[in-house]
Design a protein around this motif. Structure first.
Motif, short mmCIF file in Angstrom:
data_model
loop_
_atom_site.label_atom_id
_atom_site.label_comp_id
_atom_site.label_asym_id
_atom_site.label_seq_id
_atom_site.Cartn_x
_atom_site.Cartn_y
_atom_site.Cartn_z
N GLY A 1 9.83 -23.77 43.05
CA GLY A 1 10.28 -25.02 42.46
C GLY A 1 9.15 -25.79 41.81
N SER A 2 9.51 -26.67 40.86
CA SER A 2 8.51 -27.50 40.21
C SER A 2 7.91 -28.45 41.25
N MET A 3 6.63 -28.70 41.13
CA MET A 3 5.93 -29.53 42.11
C MET A 3 4.81 -30.29 41.44
N ASN A 4 4.33 -31.30 42.11
CA ASN A 4 3.25 -32.11 41.56
C ASN A 4 1.93 -31.34 41.61
N GLY A 5 1.04 -31.72 40.70
CA GLY A 5 -0.24 -31.06 40.65
C GLY A 5 -1.29 -31.94 39.99
N ILE A 6 -2.50 -31.39 39.89
CA ILE A 6 -3.61 -32.10 39.27
C ILE A 6 -4.46 -31.11 38.49
N ILE A 7 -4.88 -31.52 37.31
CA ILE A 7 -5.89 -30.79 36.54
C ILE A 7 -7.16 -31.62 36.61
N SER A 8 -8.27 -30.98 36.96
CA SER A 8 -9.52 -31.73 37.11
C SER A 8 -10.70 -30.94 36.55
N THR A 9 -11.57 -31.64 35.85
CA THR A 9 -12.83 -31.05 35.39
C THR A 9 -13.98 -31.52 36.27
N LYS B 1 -5.48 -36.56 46.30
CA LYS B 1 -5.14 -37.34 45.11
C LYS B 1 -3.69 -37.11 44.70
N ILE B 2 -3.22 -35.87 44.85
CA ILE B 2 -1.81 -35.57 44.54
C ILE B 2 -0.90 -36.37 45.47
N LYS B 3 -1.23 -36.40 46.77
CA LYS B 3 -0.41 -37.14 47.74
C LYS B 3 -0.39 -38.64 47.42
N GLU B 4 -1.53 -39.18 47.06
CA GLU B 4 -1.61 -40.60 46.72
C GLU B 4 -0.79 -40.90 45.47
N ASN B 5 -0.85 -39.99 44.49
CA ASN B 5 -0.13 -40.21 43.24
C ASN B 5 1.38 -40.16 43.46
N LYS B 6 1.85 -39.31 44.38
CA LYS B 6 3.28 -39.19 44.65
C LYS B 6 3.86 -40.48 45.24
N LEU B 7 3.01 -41.27 45.87
CA LEU B 7 3.47 -42.51 46.50
C LEU B 7 3.66 -43.64 45.48
N LEU B 8 3.08 -43.46 44.30
CA LEU B 8 3.18 -44.50 43.28
C LEU B 8 4.56 -44.49 42.63
N LYS B 9 5.13 -45.64 42.46
CA LYS B 9 6.43 -45.77 41.81
C LYS B 9 6.22 -46.30 40.39
N THR B 10 6.64 -45.53 39.42
CA THR B 10 6.49 -45.95 38.02
C THR B 10 7.83 -45.88 37.31
N MET C 1 -16.49 -25.89 29.85
CA MET C 1 -16.49 -26.58 31.13
C MET C 1 -15.36 -26.02 32.00
N LYS C 2 -15.65 -25.77 33.27
CA LYS C 2 -14.65 -25.26 34.19
C LYS C 2 -13.64 -26.36 34.53
N ALA C 3 -12.42 -25.94 34.84
CA ALA C 3 -11.37 -26.86 35.25
C ALA C 3 -10.54 -26.21 36.35
N LYS C 4 -9.97 -27.04 37.21
CA LYS C 4 -9.09 -26.57 38.28
C LYS C 4 -7.70 -27.13 38.05
N LEU C 5 -6.70 -26.30 38.35
CA LEU C 5 -5.32 -26.76 38.48
C LEU C 5 -4.91 -26.52 39.92
N VAL C 6 -4.55 -27.58 40.62
CA VAL C 6 -4.15 -27.47 42.02
C VAL C 6 -2.73 -28.01 42.16
N LEU C 7 -1.85 -27.23 42.80
CA LEU C 7 -0.48 -27.66 43.07
C LEU C 7 -0.40 -28.26 44.46
N GLU C 8 0.64 -29.04 44.71
CA GLU C 8 0.72 -29.76 45.98
C GLU C 8 0.89 -28.85 47.18
#
Length: 355
Positions: A124-132, A143-152, A1-8
């Motif tokens: 520099g290190s940055m946020n990203g997403i792996i998606s199938t 989705k990366i932008k939305e995830n960065k707004l979450l405080k955990t 299955m193909k997958a994508k890695l996208v950086l912010e």
């Protein structure tokens, strides 16, 4: 299955998936260790991050129930050049593919990890997403932008929720668990220590109630500035008992002593970082895993004992008058060289032991 890695920043890599299907989000970092992927995957300090392994072949010795640093994998996602389909190890009891599926880890393989590593090193290190999933790069960037707004609270997710005891006949050590690696506890246990592990938000009174001979502030994930309660509690422990900090614990201890932290461009992650010890004059090869560092702007009561030979960052300090030592790197290694195990002996001596 193909997958994508996208950086912010919009950089994208197309590869193939392994492990779980779906999506994983987190900060993308790279680790330069050639072995020890089991320990890396289960290191609580990686909570919230997706790890790129620079060594091209991962999984060749499979997985087992021994070489782990916590009870389950902690990484958000895993990025490799090649995953081994025919692992071999007399202790191995599960294949890499089965392992990642069992623990629901989304992985991507068959991408140019050298190119990815150079990109992180340069920008520099940055946020990203792996998606199938069959989604556009624009959708994934949102989705990366939305995830960065979450405080955990990453530390809360990896710390023990209840105090527990590892019995020993030696010095009584209270461990404040910000995401402690099991190798740290094993080393203390092998040195005979009587260990009490406390949740990260335990009060100074709770720690002092057991009358420990020493207090160890453990490693853990995230930004130390996000834990004001922790460093305020540490302030109240200064001078009460001998204290040792490791990694995040080192940073929190530094803040409690008046220091400041800052984020490194791409962090230190790997088992081959040279550190100079000013006390012995030796250079040790160390295991490291951190994105933040302490500024070298302490008052005159603090003595810098170790620096990173590569970039001059602070790797260790001690207090002139109080029984305090601290290191940024991982003296327990796992994975990595064991050059710096002596730090634990120094701590136990400081706590009144004979090691």
């Amino acid at each position: 299955m193909k997958a994508k890695l996208v950086l912010e920043d919009g950089t994208a890599f197309i590869g193939n998936s392994f492990g779980a299907e779906g999506e994983a989000l987190g900060e993308v970092v790279f680790n330069t260790s050639m072995t020890g992927y089991e320990e890396i995957l289960t290191d609580p300090s990686y909570k919230g991050q997706m790890v790129t392994m620079t060594y091209p072949l991962i999984g060749n010795y499979g997985f087992n129930n021994i070489d782990k640093e916590s009870f389950k994998p902690q990484v958000n996602g895993f990025i490799v050049k090649e995953i081994c389909d025919a692992s071999s190890n007399w202790r191995g009891n599960i294949s890499p593919e089965e392992y990642f599926k069992e623990y629901n880890i989304v992985g991507i393989k068959d991408i140019d990890t050298r190119k990815l590593t150079k990109h992180i090193r340069n920008f520099g290190s940055m946020n990203g997403i792996i998606s199938t999933k069959d989604e556009s790069i624009e959708e994934l960037l949102n989705k990366i932008k939305e995830n960065k707004l979450l405080k955990t609270n990453l530390v809360k997710e990896v710390s023990t929720t209840e105090k527990y005891h590892i019995e020993g006949k030696g010095k009584k050590i209270a461990v404040l668990d910000f995401g402690v690696k099991q190798s740290i506890l094993r080393i203390l246990q092998n040195k005979g220590c009587d260990i009490y592990v406390f949740p990260y938000d335990s009060t100074p009174e709770e720690l002092l109630e057991i009358n420990p001979d020493g207090i160890l502030l453990s490693n853990g994930p995230g930004d130390p500035e996000d834990l004001p309660q922790a460093y305020e509690n540490i302030k109240k422990l200064l001078g009460k008992k001998p204290i040792m900090g490791i990694c995040l614990g080192h940073q929190l201890l530094g803040i409690a002593l008046g220091g400041k932290t800052y984020k490194l461009k791409f962090g230190h992650h790997g088992g081959n970082h040279p550190v100079k010890d000013f006390i012995t004059g030796k250079i040790y090869i160390t295991s490291q895993n951190h994105n933040y560092a302490l500024k070298n702007n302490f008052n005159s009561d603090i003595i810098i004992t170790h620096i990173n030979v590569n970039d001059g960052t602070v790797e260790g300090f001690k207090h002139k008058f109080l029984p305090i030592i601290s290191v940024q790197y991982h003296p327990e290694a796992a994975p990595g060289p064991q050059d710096s195990n002596y730090i634990f002996d120094d701590f136990i001596k400081m706590a009144g032991g004979n090691n």
